[in-house]
Design a protein around this motif. Structure first.
Motif, PDB file in Angstrom:
ATOM      1  N   TRP A  22       0.828  -1.208   0.000  1.00  0.00           N
ATOM      2  CA  TRP A  22       0.000   0.000   0.000  1.00  0.00           C
ATOM      3  C   TRP A  22       0.861   1.257   0.000  1.00  0.00           C
ATOM      4  O   TRP A  22       1.823   1.359   0.750  1.00  0.00           O
ATOM      5  CB  TRP A  22      -0.875  -0.067   1.252  1.00  0.00           C
ATOM      6  CG  TRP A  22      -1.943   0.965   1.425  1.00  0.00           C
ATOM      7  CD1 TRP A  22      -3.256   0.827   1.128  1.00  0.00           C
ATOM      8  CD2 TRP A  22      -1.791   2.271   2.009  1.00  0.00           C
ATOM      9  NE1 TRP A  22      -3.948   1.969   1.477  1.00  0.00           N
ATOM     10  CE2 TRP A  22      -3.067   2.870   2.014  1.00  0.00           C
ATOM     11  CE3 TRP A  22      -0.714   3.001   2.511  1.00  0.00           C
ATOM     12  CZ2 TRP A  22      -3.298   4.148   2.518  1.00  0.00           C
ATOM     13  CZ3 TRP A  22      -0.931   4.278   3.000  1.00  0.00           C
ATOM     14  CH2 TRP A  22      -2.205   4.836   3.000  1.00  0.00           C
ATOM     15  N   LYS A  23       0.506   2.214  -0.842  1.00  0.00           N
ATOM     16  CA  LYS A  23       1.211   3.506  -0.866  1.00  0.00           C
ATOM     17  C   LYS A  23       0.184   4.632  -0.715  1.00  0.00           C
ATOM     18  O   LYS A  23      -0.903   4.581  -1.302  1.00  0.00           O
ATOM     19  CB  LYS A  23       1.960   3.694  -2.188  1.00  0.00           C
ATOM     20  CG  LYS A  23       3.016   2.639  -2.493  1.00  0.00           C
ATOM     21  CD  LYS A  23       4.218   2.745  -1.578  1.00  0.00           C
ATOM     22  CE  LYS A  23       5.361   1.868  -2.077  1.00  0.00           C
ATOM     23  NZ  LYS A  23       4.972   0.465  -2.277  1.00  0.00           N
ATOM     24  N   PRO A  24       0.506   5.671   0.021  1.00  0.00           N
ATOM     25  CA  PRO A  24      -0.468   6.736   0.295  1.00  0.00           C
ATOM     26  C   PRO A  24      -0.858   7.561  -0.919  1.00  0.00           C
ATOM     27  O   PRO A  24      -1.889   8.227  -0.904  1.00  0.00           O
ATOM     28  CB  PRO A  24       0.228   7.596   1.354  1.00  0.00           C
ATOM     29  CG  PRO A  24       1.677   7.273   1.243  1.00  0.00           C
ATOM     30  CD  PRO A  24       1.761   5.850   0.782  1.00  0.00           C
ATOM     31  N   TRP A  25      -0.065   7.537  -1.957  1.00  0.00           N
ATOM     32  CA  TRP A  25      -0.376   8.323  -3.152  1.00  0.00           C
ATOM     33  C   TRP A  25      -1.041   7.492  -4.254  1.00  0.00           C
ATOM     34  O   TRP A  25      -1.407   8.016  -5.298  1.00  0.00           O
ATOM     35  CB  TRP A  25       0.889   8.976  -3.696  1.00  0.00           C
ATOM     36  CG  TRP A  25       1.974   7.990  -4.034  1.00  0.00           C
ATOM     37  CD1 TRP A  25       2.107   7.287  -5.196  1.00  0.00           C
ATOM     38  CD2 TRP A  25       3.065   7.586  -3.185  1.00  0.00           C
ATOM     39  NE1 TRP A  25       3.205   6.463  -5.136  1.00  0.00           N
ATOM     40  CE2 TRP A  25       3.819   6.635  -3.912  1.00  0.00           C
ATOM     41  CE3 TRP A  25       3.477   7.933  -1.905  1.00  0.00           C
ATOM     42  CZ2 TRP A  25       4.965   6.037  -3.388  1.00  0.00           C
ATOM     43  CZ3 TRP A  25       4.609   7.339  -1.377  1.00  0.00           C
ATOM     44  CH2 TRP A  25       5.344   6.410  -2.111  1.00  0.00           C
ATOM     45  N   ASP A  26      -1.213   6.189  -4.010  1.00  0.00           N
ATOM     46  CA  ASP A  26      -1.775   5.291  -5.014  1.00  0.00           C
ATOM     47  C   ASP A  26      -3.302   5.393  -5.004  1.00  0.00           C
ATOM     48  O   ASP A  26      -3.963   4.949  -4.057  1.00  0.00           O
ATOM     49  CB  ASP A  26      -1.332   3.857  -4.732  1.00  0.00           C
ATOM     50  CG  ASP A  26      -1.658   2.909  -5.878  1.00  0.00           C
ATOM     51  OD1 ASP A  26      -2.504   3.270  -6.722  1.00  0.00           O
ATOM     52  OD2 ASP A  26      -1.078   1.809  -5.917  1.00  0.00           O
ATOM     53  N   LYS A  27      -3.873   5.947  -6.052  1.00  0.00           N
ATOM     54  CA  LYS A  27      -5.312   6.211  -6.088  1.00  0.00           C
ATOM     55  C   LYS A  27      -6.156   4.947  -6.192  1.00  0.00           C
ATOM     56  O   LYS A  27      -7.356   4.979  -5.928  1.00  0.00           O
ATOM     57  CB  LYS A  27      -5.635   7.148  -7.253  1.00  0.00           C
ATOM     58  CG  LYS A  27      -5.002   8.528  -7.106  1.00  0.00           C
ATOM     59  CD  LYS A  27      -5.381   9.450  -8.252  1.00  0.00           C
ATOM     60  CE  LYS A  27      -4.734  10.815  -8.085  1.00  0.00           C
ATOM     61  NZ  LYS A  27      -5.108  11.748  -9.176  1.00  0.00           N
ATOM     62  N   LYS A  28      -5.546   3.817  -6.550  1.00  0.00           N
ATOM     63  CA  LYS A  28      -6.326   2.592  -6.722  1.00  0.00           C
ATOM     64  C   LYS A  28      -6.910   2.080  -5.408  1.00  0.00           C
ATOM     65  O   LYS A  28      -7.849   1.285  -5.406  1.00  0.00           O
ATOM     66  CB  LYS A  28      -5.471   1.504  -7.370  1.00  0.00           C
ATOM     67  CG  LYS A  28      -4.444   0.861  -6.443  1.00  0.00           C
ATOM     68  CD  LYS A  28      -3.637  -0.215  -7.157  1.00  0.00           C
ATOM     69  CE  LYS A  28      -2.606  -0.865  -6.230  1.00  0.00           C
ATOM     70  NZ  LYS A  28      -1.756  -1.828  -6.940  1.00  0.00           N
ATOM     71  N   HIS A  29      -6.358   2.555  -4.278  1.00  0.00           N
ATOM     72  CA  HIS A  29      -6.851   2.108  -2.982  1.00  0.00           C
ATOM     73  C   HIS A  29      -8.054   2.921  -2.506  1.00  0.00           C
ATOM     74  O   HIS A  29      -8.587   2.656  -1.419  1.00  0.00           O
ATOM     75  CB  HIS A  29      -5.733   2.177  -1.932  1.00  0.00           C
ATOM     76  CG  HIS A  29      -4.604   1.221  -2.205  1.00  0.00           C
ATOM     77  ND1 HIS A  29      -4.771  -0.145  -2.212  1.00  0.00           N
ATOM     78  CD2 HIS A  29      -3.290   1.449  -2.486  1.00  0.00           C
ATOM     79  CE1 HIS A  29      -3.617  -0.729  -2.479  1.00  0.00           C
ATOM     80  NE2 HIS A  29      -2.707   0.209  -2.656  1.00  0.00           N
ATOM     81  N   GLY A  30      -8.479   3.898  -3.278  1.00  0.00           N
ATOM     82  CA  GLY A  30      -9.647   4.684  -2.880  1.00  0.00           C
ATOM     83  C   GLY A  30      -9.349   5.544  -1.673  1.00  0.00           C
ATOM     84  O   GLY A  30      -8.372   6.293  -1.652  1.00  0.00           O
ATOM     85  N   GLY A  31     -10.183   5.416  -0.625  1.00  0.00           N
ATOM     86  CA  GLY A  31      -9.965   6.228   0.564  1.00  0.00           C
ATOM     87  C   GLY A  31     -10.133   7.697   0.250  1.00  0.00           C
ATOM     88  O   GLY A  31     -11.153   8.131  -0.300  1.00  0.00           O
ATOM     89  N   PHE A  32      -9.135   8.498   0.580  1.00  0.00           N
ATOM     90  CA  PHE A  32      -9.165   9.938   0.294  1.00  0.00           C
ATOM     91  C   PHE A  32      -9.208  10.221  -1.202  1.00  0.00           C
ATOM     92  O   PHE A  32      -9.587  11.319  -1.616  1.00  0.00           O
ATOM     93  CB  PHE A  32      -7.935  10.630   0.904  1.00  0.00           C
ATOM     94  CG  PHE A  32      -8.095  10.998   2.352  1.00  0.00           C
ATOM     95  CD1 PHE A  32      -8.683  12.184   2.719  1.00  0.00           C
ATOM     96  CD2 PHE A  32      -7.648  10.141   3.351  1.00  0.00           C
ATOM     97  CE1 PHE A  32      -8.820  12.538   4.053  1.00  0.00           C
ATOM     98  CE2 PHE A  32      -7.773  10.476   4.694  1.00  0.00           C
ATOM     99  CZ  PHE A  32      -8.367  11.683   5.046  1.00  0.00           C
ATOM    100  N   TRP A  33      -8.811   9.231  -2.004  1.00  0.00           N
ATOM    101  CA  TRP A  33      -8.779   9.425  -3.460  1.00  0.00           C
ATOM    102  C   TRP A  33     -10.105   9.024  -4.118  1.00  0.00           C
ATOM    103  O   TRP A  33     -10.250   9.164  -5.330  1.00  0.00           O
ATOM    104  CB  TRP A  33      -7.645   8.597  -4.077  1.00  0.00           C
ATOM    105  CG  TRP A  33      -6.283   9.047  -3.642  1.00  0.00           C
ATOM    106  CD1 TRP A  33      -5.428   8.383  -2.814  1.00  0.00           C
ATOM    107  CD2 TRP A  33      -5.615  10.257  -4.006  1.00  0.00           C
ATOM    108  NE1 TRP A  33      -4.258   9.101  -2.647  1.00  0.00           N
ATOM    109  CE2 TRP A  33      -4.357  10.256  -3.365  1.00  0.00           C
ATOM    110  CE3 TRP A  33      -5.952  11.342  -4.813  1.00  0.00           C
ATOM    111  CZ2 TRP A  33      -3.437  11.297  -3.506  1.00  0.00           C
ATOM    112  CZ3 TRP A  33      -5.042  12.377  -4.962  1.00  0.00           C
ATOM    113  CH2 TRP A  33      -3.807  12.346  -4.307  1.00  0.00           C
TER     114      TRP A  33
END
Length: 482
Positions: A163-174
């Protein structure tokens, strides 16, 4: 009396009423989520950078001992926000927020245009429809967390492939394609661009979800914090000895974000991401403050900035906010505006939920009887008397706390353990004095005062003889902590 004279009196009355309405100050309330006081770089404690909040503090008063009163569930932010919006203390807020007019409704009744964007997470009938004149992009408790974002990182190799905080594929804030912090700031800026056309004073409630987990931010903000520059907390430890008896074991979602035990590597990665999320939010708060100045309304606007509580992220071997330590109970609290002194620090112990009563005082609005928190204006004007004689803290039935002067007593009913700290000599709470015979009288005195305080708080819980733990409720608890 001639008809002309009567007409003149009516016109004069209406004109004066309109002038009084226009003269009321605007209130901009900005609320972050999970932000500990020491993340402000102006405090000089951590590597975290918050230039816009630092500047805001330099333009007003920074309260350095602003406490959350605690929570009746793992969702500490929900309890905190119920207190913010009801004005009631922790043991009454869950009911008061459902039965009495909320903060925004009081402001509306006093002639304010009310606006809200961002995180709400307040219990009751308004949970999905906050009671503001205008609501934009209301958010729930937290951005969605994924299994990939839990129990990490186990190692540098696990981090590289995970998991990376800038990876948009994980959704969350993105989720939605644009980071929620940027969306919330953009919404506030959009409203501020239109305030020139509003013939009323405004009350803005701008609630960011950051830096709550999943602690996601654009990569350039993560890159601002090279891992070798991240220091471990002084109180860092692998495992907190009473974690299971105080509700902070593996059953708690917040606690499970980092691996057990809390390794140095995992702690530094999580703090890196915490700081990046905070700095990204700070940048966007700067955008909102710039828009306020450009609106032409700044000279008649009070700004109150705070967070719903702090966070541990490795302090004392803990991760979440479900504890009574300073890092999790205290949050930033800044107030700026007309006649507010500049560049002052106030060390009086207050509650962060004093924000509502303060705003009512600023707007010359009568405080309802059910609002228990206090206005800070007397303190800001130089009053040196104790704002609250003692500070109370609770976490479900797992923990209780009383703070008086430099002494803090933490009670763990199910561990049958007390923790006593002298905050003046030991601000990081690393030297427990509860078993020291020299301080037995202090401990016993604080226990008695805590019992008296519980009565004032409307609480019947006997921390010396707690009821059995409801394990069925505990199983549901893991999913509901935010």
């Amino acid at each position: 009396m001639t008809h002309f004279f009567k007409f003149s009196l009516i016109v004069s009355f209406l004109a004066n009423s309109l002038f009084a309405e226009a003269a009321k100050p605007n209130i901009l309330f900005i609320l972050s989520d999970d932000q500990a006081l020491e993340t402000l770089s102006i405090m000089g404690e951590l590597e975290c950078k918050t230039p816009h909040l630092d500047k805001l503090a330099e333009e007003g008063v920074l309260f350095t001992r602003a406490y959350n009163m605690g929570a009746w569930s793992g969702a500490v932010c929900m309890a905190s926000r119920a207190m913010f919006n009801s004005g009631a203390f922790v043991n009454r807020a869950n009911q008061t927020v459902r039965k009495q007019p909320q903060w925004a409704q009081i402001m509306h009744g006093a002639g304010y245009k009310t606006y809200m964007t961002g995180k709400w997470h307040v219990p009751g009938k308004t949970a999905k429809n906050p009671p503001f004149d205008v609501v934009k992009d209301v958010r729930g408790g937290m951005p969605s967390q994924t299994e990939a974002g839990i129990n990490r990182p186990l190692s540098p190799e696990d981090y590289e492939k995970g998991w990376k905080p800038w990876d948009k594929k994980h959704g969350g804030f993105w989720e939605g394609g644009k980071h929620w912090t940027e969306v919330t700031a953009g919404n506030a800026i959009e409203f501020l661009a239109d305030v020139k056309t509003i013939d009323k004073p405004f009350f803005m409630y701008v609630a960011f979800n950051a830096p709550h987990d999943p602690r996601q931010a654009p990569k350039e903000y993560v890159d601002m914090y090279p891992l070798e520059n991240i220091s471990l907390p002084k109180s860092h430890q692998g495992l907190y000895p009473y974690r299971n008896q105080i509700g902070c074991g593996k059953q708690l979602r917040d606690a499970a974000i980092m691996p057990f035990p809390r390794t140095e590597y995992a702690t530094k990665i999580n703090r890196q991401e915490y700081f990046a999320s905070t700095t990204h939010m700070d940048h966007n708060i700067g955008r909102v403050l710039k828009a306020l100045k450009e609106s032409g309304k700044a000279d008649n606007t009070y700004i109150i900035f705070t967070s719903d509580h702090g966070l541990a992220v490795g302090e004392h071997g803990l991760v979440g906010k479900q504890n009574m330590y300073e890092h999790s109970m205290r949050a930033p609290f800044i107030i700026v505006g007309p006649d507010i002194p500049k560049g002052e620090r106030n060390e009086t112990a207050i509650y962060i939920q004093d924000a509502m009563a303060t705003s009512l005082d600023l707007g010359k609005i009568a405080k309802p009887e059910y609002v228990e928190f206090k206005s800070l204006l007397a303190l800001i004007e130089g009053d040196k008397s104790p704002h609250y004689p003692v500070i109370f803290g609770k976490y479900i039935n797992y923990q209780r706390m009383i703070l008086k002067d430099q002494w803090k007593l933490i009670v763990y009913p199910y561990a049958k353990k007390y923790r006593l700290f002298n905050l003046e000599k030991d601000p990081k709470e690393m030297k427990d004095l509860s078993d020291n015979a020299e301080y037995k009288a202090v401990l016993e005195s604080l226990k008695l005062e805590l019992k008296e305080l519980q009565v004032q708080m409307g609480e019947e819980f006997d921390f010396e003889n707690p009821p059995p733990i409801d394990y069925a409720a505990l199983k549901k608890f893991k999913k509901k902590s935010h």
